[in-house]
Design an enzyme around this catalytic site. Structure first.
Site, PDB file in Angstrom:
ATOM      1  N   SER A 329       0.797  -1.230   0.000  1.00  0.00           N
ATOM      2  CA  SER A 329       0.000   0.000   0.000  1.00  0.00           C
ATOM      3  C   SER A 329       0.828   1.278   0.000  1.00  0.00           C
ATOM      4  O   SER A 329       0.257   2.365  -0.182  1.00  0.00           O
ATOM      5  CB  SER A 329      -0.949   0.003   1.199  1.00  0.00           C
ATOM      6  OG  SER A 329      -1.957  -0.979   1.033  1.00  0.00           O
ATOM      7  N   ASP A 366     -11.641  -4.899   0.337  1.00  0.00           N
ATOM      8  CA  ASP A 366     -10.945  -3.910   1.143  1.00  0.00           C
ATOM      9  C   ASP A 366     -10.336  -4.670   2.323  1.00  0.00           C
ATOM     10  O   ASP A 366     -10.818  -5.738   2.721  1.00  0.00           O
ATOM     11  CB  ASP A 366     -11.890  -2.812   1.635  1.00  0.00           C
ATOM     12  CG  ASP A 366     -11.270  -1.433   1.493  1.00  0.00           C
ATOM     13  OD1 ASP A 366     -10.060  -1.324   1.784  1.00  0.00           O
ATOM     14  OD2 ASP A 366     -11.965  -0.499   1.074  1.00  0.00           O
TER      15      ASP A 366
END
Length: 591
Positions: A329, A366
């Site tokens: 990320s 997610d």
């Protein structure tokens, strides 16, 4: 004709009168005169015509040059502290030209016993140099006082053996900064052949890794030596002259030893890397890779226990700070930039996030499996929403992601002055078609947008990425040599809109103040950053954290990477980054 005939008749008459024995004497005299005349003419030719050349050959047979290696230049940190220097110790040399060949077997046996070096190794070194070599051949370094005494006691049996004081490389901090400094080692036969025309000799040491290798020409210095006259047996009669060896030049690195120590301690025994860098110009303040090694082990004969210890470590010579891994990320900085700089999104754009995005029959989840409701770009960075950035990637397309990845410097070497850097990898539709024989799917864009899949970024490249928002939009070129030049030499503008930089900085600060990097939310230091957790099935996942401080006017960027550590980027990498930043602030408070 009449005169010649008369003279010939006279000789004939003379020979008839002297008899057989007299004629033999006369012939011997004539032959002797001819020989003397021939030798005289040859001597005159050698003295007059070839005199200068023969004098030169004679000098070469009686005059020898004993070379002396130079002292290697020191490597210093930015504050002048020694990272690699030299210590003086005693070494043992064989002078083949001065050693009696008949005594060599006994000499070899004694040397091996006293020095604890195999006979085969000593003999190989001498044979490699040649039995008539005028040079001193080093066979042992760093010998003990007891060994010196033993050699002196057997001096009569050790003709051609010399004990001399010489500089040896010393790394006073052991494993600290090992992958920056590298190590030195003697040239092998192949390296010697390649570098002989550069003035290298048998027994020379050369940088084998790191700065020692990158700046070999600067550090090595210039050989000196003694010119001596020897007799027919090769013994020195007198010293004719001496050329002082010129030491190598010292070099000063941008490394801060205090920050380097803190980074080493923060990473500890984990496998991974930490990079600390000045975001304004790319100066490396610290660079750690684990597992590591002690470069002192290579500056002298390595013990068996040291060798076995190296074998137990997992690739200790691989500099993980320069190798590619999925950036996870942390890569959302690039995805956010691509979205904000596109025609589809602006600084005030808001998207609904979901528990998952469905694509091609697969669910793209997610990380919290629930979504985060409506988020803008800053909030999406703070909570690291996969579905937010997946939607951005869908809208802008793979070409934009690839383009901005390259602008940030991914997929190519940064150009740091260290050998062994990997370029990393950016997946493209063309690559996928060539390798897998299929097109680029929506899922490929989604997985790339969160730094997973085939994407590969090194910790150093990640530091360059974090420097962009820290320095208001410049891509820097990392370097290790300390520079006092204008930072513009080391960076180029990405021409980002000011609003893009502003949103990135807001989001990265919110990561710490209320998102996944809460472990770095400490008093007195405002830190901004981003976490990452990279999958590596079936092994435990990698963890990342990159950050900079102070958040309003950054002076340092730190990226921590732990290979197959498990856990979360914020909980594993975050404290490492915090420790390094705190050490920087402590030791550079006057900056």
């Amino acid at each position: 004709m009449t005169m010649l005939k008369t003279r010939s008749t006279g000789f004939q008459a003379y020979f008839r009168t002297v008899g057989k024995e007299g004629r033999g004497i006369v012939l011997l005299v004539i032959v002797s005169l001819l020989l003397v005349a021939g030798m005289g003419s040859r001597l005159a030719y050698l003295q007059i015509v070839e005199g200068q050349r023969n004098r030169q050959l004679a000098d070469e047979n009686r005059i020898r040059l004993i070379p002396k290696p130079p002292e290697r230049g020191k490597i210093l940190d930015r504050k002048g502290r020694v990272l690699a220097g030299n210590s003086f110790s005693y070494s043992v040399f064989v002078w083949p030209m001065a050693a009696k060949k008949s005594n060599w077997p006994r000499t070899l046996e004694l040397l091996a016993q006293i020095l604890k070096v195999p006979e085969e190794e000593i003999n190989h070194r001498v044979q490699q140099a040649g039995v008539n070599s005028p040079s001193l051949i080093r066979v042992a370094q760093g010998i003990s006082q007891a060994q010196i005494v033993a050699l002196e006691e057997h001096r009569a049996e050790l003709e051609g053996i010399e004990i001399d004081r010489e500089a040896m490389r010393l790394y006073p901090h052991g494993e600290i900064a090992a992958h920056i400094l590298g190590y030195i080692g003697e040239l092998n036969a192949e390296e010697l052949e390649e570098r002989r025309d550069q003035g290298y000799r048998l027994g020379d040491v050369i940088g084998q890794m790191g700065v020692e290798a990158s700046y070999e020409e600067t550090l090595r210095g210039t050989w000196g030596g003694q010119q001596v006259e020897v007799d027919g047996e090769g013994k020195v009669i007198r010293i004719l002259g001496q050329k002082i060896a010129r030491p190598g030049n010292d070099i000063t690195l941008s490394i801060d030893l205090d920050v380097q120590r803190a980074a080493e301690a923060a990473l500890g025994n984990r496998t991974g890397a930490i990079v600390a860098m000045d975001p304004e110009d790319g100066s490396i303040l610290a660079l750690v890779s684990r597992p590591a090694f002690d470069p002192n082990w290579f500056a002298r004969r390595m013990s068996e226990s040291q060798w076995q210890e190296l074998q137990r470590r997992q690739n200790p010579f691989v500099n993980r700070a320069l190798q590619g891994f999925p950036p996870a990320s942390t890569y959302k900085i690039v995805t956010a930039t691509a979205g904000l700089e596109s025609e589809y999104f602006g600084p005030d754009s808001v998207l609904m996030t979901y528990s998952a995005l469905n694509t091609g029959g697969f669910a793209f989840h997610d990380w919290n499996r629930a979504g985060f409701g409506s988020l803008g770009f800053a909030g999406a960075l703070a909570w690291s929403s996969n579905t937010f950035f997946g939607q951005v990637a869908r809208r802008i397309g793979p070409e934009s992601l690839i383009d901005w990845s390259r602008r940030y410097g991914m997929g190519e070497k940064t150009g740091i002055d260290l050998p062994g850097e990997a370029a990393g990898f950016i997946p493209t539709p063309e690559w996928k078609e060539e390798v897998f024989g299929e097109g680029w799917y929506d899922g490929d864009s989604l997985i790339t947008s969160i730094g997973q899949g085939a994407l590969q970024v090194s910790p150093l490249q990640a530091a360059v990425m974090f420097a962009v928002p820290a320095n208001n939009g410049y891509r820097v070129r990392p370097h290790l040599i300390r520079s006092t030049e204008n930072p513009d030499k080391w960076r180029q503008s990405l021409n980002l809109q000011p609003s893009t930089v502003s949103v990135l900085r807001q989001g990265l600060r919110q990561v710490v103040t209320g998102g996944t990097g809460a472990a770095l939310n400490v008093p007195n230091i405002a830190i901004a950053g981003k976490s990452g957790t990279g999958e590596d099935p079936p092994r435990p996942h990698h963890t990342w954290f990159g950050g900079y401080a102070p958040a309003d006017k950054p002076e340092i960027v730190v990226v921590a990477f732990a290979e197959n550590s498990g856990g979360g980027g914020g909980s594993v990498g975050g404290p490492m980054v915090l420790n390094v930043i705190q050490a920087y602030v402590k030791h550079n408070s006057s900056k």
